[in-house]
Write a protein that holds these residues in place. Structure first.
Motif, PDB file in Angstrom:
ATOM      1  N   ALA A 144       0.832  -1.202   0.000  1.00 53.09           N
ATOM      2  CA  ALA A 144       0.000   0.000   0.000  1.00 53.09           C
ATOM      3  C   ALA A 144       0.867   1.252   0.000  1.00 53.09           C
ATOM      4  O   ALA A 144       1.997   1.251   0.489  1.00 53.09           O
ATOM      5  CB  ALA A 144      -0.919   0.005   1.219  1.00 53.09           C
ATOM      6  N   VAL A 145       0.306   2.331  -0.534  1.00 54.31           N
ATOM      7  CA  VAL A 145       0.925   3.646  -0.453  1.00 54.31           C
ATOM      8  C   VAL A 145      -0.011   4.512   0.372  1.00 54.31           C
ATOM      9  O   VAL A 145      -1.110   4.855  -0.069  1.00 54.31           O
ATOM     10  CB  VAL A 145       1.171   4.262  -1.842  1.00 54.31           C
ATOM     11  CG1 VAL A 145       1.756   5.666  -1.714  1.00 54.31           C
ATOM     12  CG2 VAL A 145       2.093   3.368  -2.670  1.00 54.31           C
ATOM     13  N   VAL A 146       0.414   4.823   1.592  1.00 53.57           N
ATOM     14  CA  VAL A 146      -0.432   5.567   2.529  1.00 53.57           C
ATOM     15  C   VAL A 146      -0.189   7.057   2.326  1.00 53.57           C
ATOM     16  O   VAL A 146       0.893   7.559   2.599  1.00 53.57           O
ATOM     17  CB  VAL A 146      -0.156   5.143   3.984  1.00 53.57           C
ATOM     18  CG1 VAL A 146      -1.011   5.944   4.953  1.00 53.57           C
ATOM     19  CG2 VAL A 146      -0.406   3.652   4.152  1.00 53.57           C
ATOM     20  N   THR A 147      -1.234   7.753   1.830  1.00 55.19           N
ATOM     21  CA  THR A 147      -1.135   9.176   1.526  1.00 55.19           C
ATOM     22  C   THR A 147      -1.967  10.030   2.473  1.00 55.19           C
ATOM     23  O   THR A 147      -1.871  11.250   2.427  1.00 55.19           O
ATOM     24  CB  THR A 147      -1.603   9.451   0.084  1.00 55.19           C
ATOM     25  OG1 THR A 147      -2.974   9.063  -0.029  1.00 55.19           O
ATOM     26  CG2 THR A 147      -0.759   8.688  -0.928  1.00 55.19           C
ATOM     27  N   ALA A 148      -2.794   9.389   3.295  1.00 56.51           N
ATOM     28  CA  ALA A 148      -3.685  10.102   4.211  1.00 56.51           C
ATOM     29  C   ALA A 148      -3.809   9.297   5.494  1.00 56.51           C
ATOM     30  O   ALA A 148      -3.464   8.110   5.541  1.00 56.51           O
ATOM     31  CB  ALA A 148      -5.059  10.289   3.568  1.00 56.51           C
ATOM     32  N   ASP A 149      -4.341   9.934   6.536  1.00 60.55           N
ATOM     33  CA  ASP A 149      -4.509   9.263   7.822  1.00 60.55           C
ATOM     34  C   ASP A 149      -5.321   7.980   7.675  1.00 60.55           C
ATOM     35  O   ASP A 149      -6.228   7.892   6.837  1.00 60.55           O
ATOM     36  CB  ASP A 149      -5.216  10.177   8.816  1.00 60.55           C
ATOM     37  CG  ASP A 149      -4.345  11.342   9.261  1.00 60.55           C
ATOM     38  OD1 ASP A 149      -3.133  11.360   8.948  1.00 60.55           O
ATOM     39  OD2 ASP A 149      -4.893  12.240   9.929  1.00 60.55           O
ATOM     40  N   VAL A 150      -4.981   6.992   8.496  1.00 68.95           N
ATOM     41  CA  VAL A 150      -5.699   5.719   8.552  1.00 68.95           C
ATOM     42  C   VAL A 150      -6.420   5.679   9.895  1.00 68.95           C
ATOM     43  O   VAL A 150      -5.795   5.823  10.942  1.00 68.95           O
ATOM     44  CB  VAL A 150      -4.721   4.528   8.411  1.00 68.95           C
ATOM     45  CG1 VAL A 150      -5.455   3.207   8.557  1.00 68.95           C
ATOM     46  CG2 VAL A 150      -3.970   4.603   7.079  1.00 68.95           C
ATOM     47  N   GLU A 151      -7.714   5.479   9.864  1.00 67.57           N
ATOM     48  CA  GLU A 151      -8.517   5.475  11.087  1.00 67.57           C
ATOM     49  C   GLU A 151      -8.168   4.274  11.967  1.00 67.57           C
ATOM     50  O   GLU A 151      -7.827   3.198  11.458  1.00 67.57           O
ATOM     51  CB  GLU A 151     -10.010   5.443  10.746  1.00 67.57           C
ATOM     52  CG  GLU A 151     -10.495   6.706  10.062  1.00 67.57           C
ATOM     53  CD  GLU A 151     -10.363   7.939  10.939  1.00 67.57           C
ATOM     54  OE1 GLU A 151     -10.679   7.866  12.140  1.00 67.57           O
ATOM     55  OE2 GLU A 151      -9.916   8.976  10.420  1.00 67.57           O
ATOM     56  N   PRO A 152      -8.295   4.427  13.280  1.00 71.48           N
ATOM     57  CA  PRO A 152      -8.028   3.308  14.182  1.00 71.48           C
ATOM     58  C   PRO A 152      -8.890   2.090  13.837  1.00 71.48           C
ATOM     59  O   PRO A 152     -10.055   2.230  13.456  1.00 71.48           O
ATOM     60  CB  PRO A 152      -8.420   3.858  15.561  1.00 71.48           C
ATOM     61  CG  PRO A 152      -8.296   5.338  15.430  1.00 71.48           C
ATOM     62  CD  PRO A 152      -8.680   5.646  14.009  1.00 71.48           C
ATOM     63  N   GLY A 153      -8.288   0.906  13.936  1.00 66.34           N
ATOM     64  CA  GLY A 153      -9.018  -0.338  13.767  1.00 66.34           C
ATOM     65  C   GLY A 153      -9.478  -0.648  12.360  1.00 66.34           C
ATOM     66  O   GLY A 153     -10.269  -1.560  12.150  1.00 66.34           O
ATOM     67  N   THR A 154      -8.968   0.073  11.373  1.00 65.67           N
ATOM     68  CA  THR A 154      -9.391  -0.181  10.000  1.00 65.67           C
ATOM     69  C   THR A 154      -8.303  -0.907   9.220  1.00 65.67           C
ATOM     70  O   THR A 154      -7.140  -0.938   9.616  1.00 65.67           O
ATOM     71  CB  THR A 154      -9.739   1.125   9.259  1.00 65.67           C
ATOM     72  OG1 THR A 154      -8.574   1.951   9.186  1.00 65.67           O
ATOM     73  CG2 THR A 154     -10.867   1.870   9.949  1.00 65.67           C
ATOM     74  N   VAL A 155      -8.701  -1.501   8.091  1.00 68.72           N
ATOM     75  CA  VAL A 155      -7.774  -2.130   7.164  1.00 68.72           C
ATOM     76  C   VAL A 155      -7.799  -1.310   5.884  1.00 68.72           C
ATOM     77  O   VAL A 155      -8.879  -1.032   5.338  1.00 68.72           O
ATOM     78  CB  VAL A 155      -8.185  -3.587   6.856  1.00 68.72           C
ATOM     79  CG1 VAL A 155      -7.259  -4.208   5.818  1.00 68.72           C
ATOM     80  CG2 VAL A 155      -8.199  -4.416   8.134  1.00 68.72           C
ATOM     81  N   VAL A 156      -6.606  -0.914   5.406  1.00 68.32           N
ATOM     82  CA  VAL A 156      -6.493  -0.188   4.152  1.00 68.32           C
ATOM     83  C   VAL A 156      -5.513  -0.923   3.249  1.00 68.32           C
ATOM     84  O   VAL A 156      -4.615  -1.629   3.719  1.00 68.32           O
ATOM     85  CB  VAL A 156      -6.035   1.278   4.359  1.00 68.32           C
ATOM     86  CG1 VAL A 156      -7.026   2.047   5.220  1.00 68.32           C
ATOM     87  CG2 VAL A 156      -4.644   1.348   4.962  1.00 68.32           C
ATOM     88  N   ALA A 157      -5.689  -0.753   1.935  1.00 71.70           N
ATOM     89  CA  ALA A 157      -4.778  -1.362   0.971  1.00 71.70           C
ATOM     90  C   ALA A 157      -4.867  -0.590  -0.330  1.00 71.70           C
ATOM     91  O   ALA A 157      -5.831   0.138  -0.572  1.00 71.70           O
ATOM     92  CB  ALA A 157      -5.127  -2.834   0.749  1.00 71.70           C
ATOM     93  N   GLY A 158      -3.874  -0.778  -1.187  1.00 73.74           N
ATOM     94  CA  GLY A 158      -3.895  -0.190  -2.522  1.00 73.74           C
ATOM     95  C   GLY A 158      -3.013   1.028  -2.653  1.00 73.74           C
ATOM     96  O   GLY A 158      -2.284   1.411  -1.751  1.00 73.74           O
ATOM     97  N   CYS A 159      -3.111   1.627  -3.847  1.00 71.54           N
ATOM     98  CA  CYS A 159      -2.304   2.790  -4.196  1.00 71.54           C
ATOM     99  C   CYS A 159      -3.198   3.814  -4.884  1.00 71.54           C
ATOM    100  O   CYS A 159      -3.549   3.614  -6.043  1.00 71.54           O
ATOM    101  CB  CYS A 159      -1.160   2.368  -5.107  1.00 71.54           C
ATOM    102  SG  CYS A 159      -0.092   3.730  -5.584  1.00 71.54           S
ATOM    103  N   PRO A 160      -3.611   4.842  -4.177  1.00 68.31           N
ATOM    104  CA  PRO A 160      -3.347   5.099  -2.773  1.00 68.31           C
ATOM    105  C   PRO A 160      -4.157   4.157  -1.873  1.00 68.31           C
ATOM    106  O   PRO A 160      -5.165   3.588  -2.310  1.00 68.31           O
ATOM    107  CB  PRO A 160      -3.781   6.555  -2.572  1.00 68.31           C
ATOM    108  CG  PRO A 160      -4.851   6.754  -3.587  1.00 68.31           C
ATOM    109  CD  PRO A 160      -4.448   5.902  -4.759  1.00 68.31           C
TER     110      PRO A 160
END
Length: 170
Positions: A144-160
């Motif tokens: 993943a490319v993290v460009t913004a805040d990630v909320e607690p307890g969440t799963v993020v993936a991808g670009c962005p």
């Protein structure tokens, strides 16, 4: 009370830990690591080929996997997992030279801090851009490319990186 890091340097094992590093108790640093001017908390494990720069903070009971780069301005709170080959950045507009063509110095750019909150996990190969906060217990997917805040307890993936689900949901 943390010990001064030079007690942990081992040139025969290719571990470079500057005397400016503050190590907690029971820290394990594998070969080919390079640490200077940072803090590493108790019971943390640092893998091979990791660099942790001056001003970075790694909390207690963290695992930093091999080939990871943690630059100045990054704070990892306690119990953070960092996968293999994760790269943190700290400059929103990197340049080699100043406007007059001279190589940049510390005075020519502004470091932007990044925070990874307690219990968060970052998958292998992720890139974390400056100025973001990865919330408590969040999971950043591999690559993943993290460009913004990630909320607690969440799963993020991808670009962005984008929201996929809550972490405790399958």
């Amino acid at each position: 009370m943390p010990r001064v890091a030079h007690e942990r340097s081992d040139p025969a094992n290719f571990v470079r830990v500057s005397p400016t590093v503050r190590l907690g108790q029971n820290v394990v640093i594998h070969c080919f690591a390079n640490l200077y001017g940072c803090r590493v908390g108790d019971d943390t494990r640092v893998g091979a080929f990791v660099e942790i720069q001056a001003g970075a903070v790694v909390g207690a009971r963290c695992k930093v996997s091999s080939h990871t780069f943690i630059c100045s301005g990054v704070t990892l709170e306690d119990e953070v997992f960092v996968g293999h080959g994760v790269v943190f950045t700290n400059d929103r507009d990197p340049r080699a030279t100043s406007e007059d063509g001279d190589l940049q110095t510390e005075a020519d750019w502004k470091m932007v801090p990044t925070r990874v909150c307690r219990g968060a996990s970052i998958g292998s190969g992720a890139v974390i851009l400056p100025g973001v906060t990865i919330g408590e217990g969040a999971l950043v997917g591999a690559g993943a490319v993290v460009t913004a805040d990630v909320e607690p307890g969440t799963v993020v993936a991808g670009c962005p990186a984008r929201f996929l689900r809550l972490r405790n949901q399958q």
